[in-house]
Write a protein that holds these residues in place. Structure first.
Motif, PDB file in Angstrom:
ATOM      1  N   GLY A 346       0.817  -1.204   0.000  1.00  0.00           N
ATOM      2  CA  GLY A 346       0.000   0.000   0.000  1.00  0.00           C
ATOM      3  C   GLY A 346       0.853   1.257   0.000  1.00  0.00           C
ATOM      4  N   ALA A 347       0.304   2.308  -0.621  1.00  0.00           N
ATOM      5  CA  ALA A 347       1.031   3.572  -0.645  1.00  0.00           C
ATOM      6  C   ALA A 347       0.860   4.307   0.683  1.00  0.00           C
ATOM      7  CB  ALA A 347       0.521   4.421  -1.795  1.00  0.00           C
ATOM      8  N   LEU A 348      -0.309   4.126   1.322  1.00  0.00           N
ATOM      9  CA  LEU A 348      -0.597   4.841   2.575  1.00  0.00           C
ATOM     10  C   LEU A 348      -0.819   3.833   3.688  1.00  0.00           C
ATOM     11  CD1 LEU A 348      -3.277   7.288   1.169  1.00  0.00           C
ATOM     12  CD2 LEU A 348      -0.876   7.814   1.690  1.00  0.00           C
ATOM     13  N   GLU A 349      -0.465   4.219   4.902  1.00  0.00           N
ATOM     14  CA  GLU A 349      -0.639   3.309   6.028  1.00  0.00           C
ATOM     15  C   GLU A 349      -2.123   3.026   6.256  1.00  0.00           C
ATOM     16  OE1 GLU A 349       1.462   4.408   9.528  1.00  0.00           O
ATOM     17  OE2 GLU A 349       0.973   2.519  10.525  1.00  0.00           O
ATOM     18  N   SER A 350      -2.957   4.080   6.092  1.00  0.00           N
ATOM     19  CA  SER A 350      -4.389   3.905   6.333  1.00  0.00           C
ATOM     20  C   SER A 350      -4.971   2.866   5.357  1.00  0.00           C
ATOM     21  CB  SER A 350      -5.118   5.242   6.182  1.00  0.00           C
ATOM     22  OG  SER A 350      -4.837   5.770   4.915  1.00  0.00           O
ATOM     23  N   GLU A 351      -4.467   2.922   4.140  1.00  0.00           N
ATOM     24  CA  GLU A 351      -4.927   1.997   3.097  1.00  0.00           C
ATOM     25  C   GLU A 351      -4.542   0.549   3.483  1.00  0.00           C
ATOM     26  OE1 GLU A 351      -3.785   1.768  -1.627  1.00  0.00           O
ATOM     27  OE2 GLU A 351      -2.816   3.195  -0.350  1.00  0.00           O
ATOM     28  N   ALA A 352      -3.287   0.371   3.914  1.00  0.00           N
ATOM     29  CA  ALA A 352      -2.824  -0.970   4.300  1.00  0.00           C
ATOM     30  C   ALA A 352      -3.618  -1.472   5.504  1.00  0.00           C
ATOM     31  CB  ALA A 352      -1.339  -0.939   4.615  1.00  0.00           C
ATOM     32  N   MET A 353      -3.907  -0.544   6.428  1.00  0.00           N
ATOM     33  CA  MET A 353      -4.660  -0.895   7.641  1.00  0.00           C
ATOM     34  C   MET A 353      -6.060  -1.393   7.272  1.00  0.00           C
ATOM     35  SD  MET A 353      -3.438  -0.884  10.462  1.00  0.00           S
ATOM     36  CE  MET A 353      -3.663  -0.914  12.152  1.00  0.00           C
ATOM     37  N   GLU A 354      -6.679  -0.679   6.333  1.00  0.00           N
ATOM     38  CA  GLU A 354      -8.040  -1.050   5.921  1.00  0.00           C
ATOM     39  C   GLU A 354      -8.041  -2.457   5.301  1.00  0.00           C
ATOM     40  OE1 GLU A 354     -11.696   0.911   3.349  1.00  0.00           O
ATOM     41  OE2 GLU A 354      -9.636   1.187   2.706  1.00  0.00           O
ATOM     42  N   GLN A 355      -7.036  -2.721   4.459  1.00  0.00           N
ATOM     43  CA  GLN A 355      -6.972  -4.035   3.805  1.00  0.00           C
ATOM     44  C   GLN A 355      -6.696  -5.133   4.831  1.00  0.00           C
ATOM     45  OE1 GLN A 355      -8.021  -4.332   0.743  1.00  0.00           O
ATOM     46  NE2 GLN A 355      -8.220  -2.097   0.751  1.00  0.00           N
ATOM     47  N   LEU A 356      -5.881  -4.776   5.826  1.00  0.00           N
ATOM     48  CA  LEU A 356      -5.566  -5.751   6.866  1.00  0.00           C
ATOM     49  C   LEU A 356      -6.838  -6.116   7.648  1.00  0.00           C
ATOM     50  CD1 LEU A 356      -3.161  -7.236   8.078  1.00  0.00           C
ATOM     51  CD2 LEU A 356      -2.913  -5.366   9.701  1.00  0.00           C
ATOM     52  N   PHE A 357      -7.675  -5.116   7.832  1.00  0.00           N
ATOM     53  CA  PHE A 357      -8.945  -5.351   8.508  1.00  0.00           C
ATOM     54  C   PHE A 357      -9.772  -6.381   7.714  1.00  0.00           C
ATOM     55  CE2 PHE A 357     -13.466  -4.278   8.751  1.00  0.00           C
ATOM     56  CZ  PHE A 357     -13.693  -4.466  10.099  1.00  0.00           C
ATOM     57  N   TYR A 358      -9.795  -6.234   6.384  1.00  0.00           N
ATOM     58  CA  TYR A 358     -10.527  -7.199   5.557  1.00  0.00           C
ATOM     59  C   TYR A 358      -9.911  -8.595   5.648  1.00  0.00           C
ATOM     60  CZ  TYR A 358     -13.109  -3.365   3.454  1.00  0.00           C
ATOM     61  OH  TYR A 358     -13.917  -2.285   3.254  1.00  0.00           O
ATOM     62  N   VAL A 359      -8.568  -8.646   5.709  1.00  0.00           N
ATOM     63  CA  VAL A 359      -7.910  -9.952   5.858  1.00  0.00           C
ATOM     64  C   VAL A 359      -8.414 -10.609   7.147  1.00  0.00           C
ATOM     65  CG1 VAL A 359      -5.695 -11.138   6.264  1.00  0.00           C
ATOM     66  CG2 VAL A 359      -5.838  -9.335   4.540  1.00  0.00           C
ATOM     67  N   GLY A 360      -8.517  -9.797   8.219  1.00  0.00           N
ATOM     68  CA  GLY A 360      -9.012 -10.311   9.505  1.00  0.00           C
ATOM     69  C   GLY A 360     -10.413 -10.899   9.357  1.00  0.00           C
ATOM     70  N   GLU A 361     -11.252 -10.177   8.606  1.00  0.00           N
ATOM     71  CA  GLU A 361     -12.617 -10.667   8.401  1.00  0.00           C
ATOM     72  C   GLU A 361     -12.611 -12.010   7.653  1.00  0.00           C
ATOM     73  OE1 GLU A 361     -15.014  -7.062   7.777  1.00  0.00           O
ATOM     74  OE2 GLU A 361     -16.323  -8.480   6.682  1.00  0.00           O
ATOM     75  N   CYS A 362     -11.720 -12.112   6.662  1.00  0.00           N
ATOM     76  CA  CYS A 362     -11.616 -13.374   5.888  1.00  0.00           C
ATOM     77  C   CYS A 362     -11.147 -14.513   6.802  1.00  0.00           C
ATOM     78  CB  CYS A 362     -10.646 -13.229   4.721  1.00  0.00           C
ATOM     79  SG  CYS A 362     -11.165 -12.031   3.506  1.00  0.00           S
ATOM     80  N   ILE A 363     -10.221 -14.212   7.714  1.00  0.00           N
ATOM     81  CA  ILE A 363      -9.740 -15.256   8.643  1.00  0.00           C
ATOM     82  C   ILE A 363     -10.925 -15.759   9.482  1.00  0.00           C
ATOM     83  CG2 ILE A 363      -8.251 -15.727  10.650  1.00  0.00           C
ATOM     84  CD1 ILE A 363      -6.286 -13.633   9.552  1.00  0.00           C
ATOM     85  N   ASP A 364     -11.695 -14.796  10.013  1.00  0.00           N
ATOM     86  CA  ASP A 364     -12.873 -15.155  10.827  1.00  0.00           C
ATOM     87  C   ASP A 364     -13.830 -16.051  10.051  1.00  0.00           C
ATOM     88  OD1 ASP A 364     -12.472 -14.135  13.262  1.00  0.00           O
ATOM     89  OD2 ASP A 364     -13.516 -12.224  12.910  1.00  0.00           O
TER      90      ASP A 364
END
Ligand SMILES: Cc1cc2nc3c(=O)[nH]c(=O)nc-3n(C[C@H](O)[C@H](O)[C@H](O)COP(=O)(O)OP(=O)(O)OC[C@H]3O[C@@H](n4cnc5c(N)ncnc54)[C@H](O)[C@@H]3O)c2cc1C
Length: 541
Positions: A346-364
């Motif tokens: 990601g170019a921005l930390e906020s962007e990477a954070m948002e995607q990481l949140f989605y990864v968390g949802e996929c794990i769940d």
């Protein structure tokens, strides 16, 4: 040049071709562990020396095997008699330019090793002695620009850039950035007789399936390209051909059998500001597959999706318990029977954070536990995960080497097949059923984002080896029928020729042979790679 000077030069160059001796024994094999044979070897440092070696061998009618870092696992760099040209001493970074889009392209000799190249790019430190004005000026701009990187990442970073071009290497980041092909903007190739061809992407195209190549001396070669349609998956099987193709693509992935790539120009990309990895654990393979499907749907900016089955995790557990390596990664809980590593750019930390949140949802959703996920947000933590990925194939190779001591007829049997979207679950099911029925030990890992898994069968006896071979031949047939490929990244080399024949059939194998013969009439280069050496060989055997 006076006659005396010319004679002196010939004498210096003629020391180039050395008879094989014990000293060069290690050059008879590559990471496939297949051992070949050769009568002589050379280590050219310049274009002139390379041309000399090729011309001498061409005149003698000797076979020539080209080598880069010898990290290939399809035995492509294993000599099949004759002469070895090892390019490891053609290792200079020779220039740089800015292309029409303002991106930086770096010119290297073929033997430059990937890890050294990556370090030079990351640190922006180049030995620019001998660079021309245009290159020095581009270098100045490069110093003033932000961080850049070379995206192809074939796990084994002692590969050379020439070897990567010859294999069209790919790796984890191919999911987002494509294979090496996409990052090559120009090539210089020497044909079997010492004539060279200079190709820049976008300058020379086939008309339908006819391609005219102009050598640097002005000779024109007319080539009929094979008529097959390549599968629409990540693919490294056979020559790259399609209607109206760019001539440069014919040599990329040609496995040292059409020409010697001696200079490569690669295009760098801006390094993403945030490179984060998450290693996600699951109870078993089904949950892991669900996670992969969810991730591909929900998460943007994914650069890589890599899989490790239960046996691969056991290998890592063993490596951690008994080896001094892998100190950077925690212990793997015994609860888990599969894992998937995703990399986010990601170019921005906020962007990477948002995607990481989605990864968390996929794990769940897939039944994993976000609190048991390893997150790597620094380059040192990312290196730990990278070491881990590399440790698995290395450990498997050591295991097979040990087994070979008591059963020399066996070797590792590794598949490299990829299938179209929608076929992944069924294909993995086919692998599992086949191995269970045949009672074979295995470890499965790889680039699951591209529907591309390496099934490594670990035979304990000659019978198991034969059963494994038959199974892989059966898979090659079924994967080809599903529109997939028998080799997504390692190339055909000498080990997957039978599978290539299953994939394309005799008609297209003969078309490939005709193409090779048009460029290499004596059938000398990379003998036995992609196509059989004997059936079509110059010696008529
Ligand atoms: C642990 C491990 C993990 C690996 N993981 C991956 C992976 O994820 N993805 C992947 O793609 N590969 C992988 N590989 C395979 C290997 O690293 C790549 O294929 C690599 O591109 C080979 O480069 P090399 O310089 O070592 O070539 P070599 O092994 O020396 O040669 C490979 C082939 O290219 C030809 N060749 C080499 N240089 C030239 C040249 N200059 N001109 C013409 N022909 C040439 C050779 O004749 C041979 O056919 C892995 C290997 C190991 C050991």
């Amino acid at each position: 040049m006076s006659e005396n000077e010319a004679r002196g030069r010939r004498r210096v160059i003629s020391g180039l071709i050395r008879p094989m001796s014990e000293k060069y024994e290690s050059y008879l094999c590559d990471e496939s562990r297949v051992i070949g044979n050769a009568e002589s070897i050379s280590f050219p440092r310049t274009e002139v020396e390379l041309r000399y070696a090729l011309s001498v061998e061409y005149a003698r009618g000797d076979r020539v095997t080209v080598q880069g870092g010898r990290t290939g696992i399809s035995a492509g760099a294993v000599p099949n008699g004759g002469h070895i040209i090892n390019l490891s001493r053609m290792d200079r970074i020779t220039g740089m330019r800015k292309d029409a889009d303002g991106e930086f392209c770096v010119r290297v000799q073929a033997g430059v090793v990937l890890t050294r190249f990556n370090d030079a790019v990351a640190e922006k430190k180049f030995d620019a002695s001998g660079w021309g004005y245009a290159s020095l000026s581009a270098l100045e701009d490069f110093h003033g620009a932000g961080p850049y990187m070379f995206m192809p990442d074939p796990t084994e970073d002692t590969a050379t850039i020439g070897g990567m071009a010859a294999c069209n290497a790919s790796g984890a980041l191919t999911y987002r950035y494509g294979s090496t092909r996409r990052h090559i903007s120009a090539l210089r190739v020497m044909l079997c007789d010492g004539r060279s061809v200079s190709l820049r992407r976008g300058e020379c195209f086939a008309k339908g399936r006819r391609l005219q190549l102009r050598t640097d001396d002005g000779d024109v070669l007319c080539l009929d390209l094979p008529t097959y349609t390549m599968p629409d998956v990540k693919n490294a099987a056979g020559y790259f051909v399609c209607d109206g193709m760019d001539a440069i693509d014919l040599f990329i992935g040609s496995d040292g059998a059409l020409g010697v790539i001696f200079e490569v120009e690669v295009r760098l990309m801006k390094r993403p500001a945030h490179i984060w990895s998450a290693m996600c654990f699951f109870g078993g393979e089904n949950d892991a597959l669900r996670f992969v499907a969810e991730c591909r749907d929900m998460v943007e900016n994914l650069a890589a999706i890599e899989y490790f089955d239960g046996a691969s995790l056991d290998i890592l557990r063993g490596e951690k318990a008994f080896g001094a390596s892998l100190t950077r990664i925690p212990d793997i809980s015994a609860r888990y029977g599969a894992a998937v590593c995703v990399e986010l750019h990601g170019a921005l930390e906020s962007e990477a954070m948002e995607q990481l949140f989605y990864v968390g949802e996929c794990i769940d959703r897939a039944g994993g536990d976000i609190y048991d996920t390893w997150l790597a947000r620094t380059s040192s933590a990312n290196i730990g995960l990278r070491e881990m990925r590399r440790a698995i194939p290395e450990r498997v190779n050591r295991l097979i080497a040990r087994r070979k001591l008591t059963e020399p007829t066996i070797s590792k049997l590794g598949s490299d097949m990829a299938v179209p979207d929608g076929f992944l679950r069924a294909t993995l099911g086919m692998y599992r059923l086949g191995m269970t029925e045949a009672g074979l030990e295995s470890a499965v890992w790889g680039h699951i984002g591209n529907n591309h898994l390496h099934v490594n069968i670990l035979p304990r006896s000659k019978e198991e080896f034969e059963r494994g071979k038959a199974l892989i031949a059966e898979w090659a047939k079924r994967v080809s029928e599903s529109g997939g490929t028998i080799s997504a990244e390692h190339g055909v080399g000498k080990l997957k020729r039978d599978a290539l024949r299953i994939m394309y059939g005799d008609k297209h194998i003969l078309e490939m042979s005709a193409l090779k013969r048009a460029l290499d009439p004596k059938w000398l280069l990379g003998c036995g790679n992609i196509l059989p050496a004997a059936t079509f060989g110059a010696r008529g055997v």
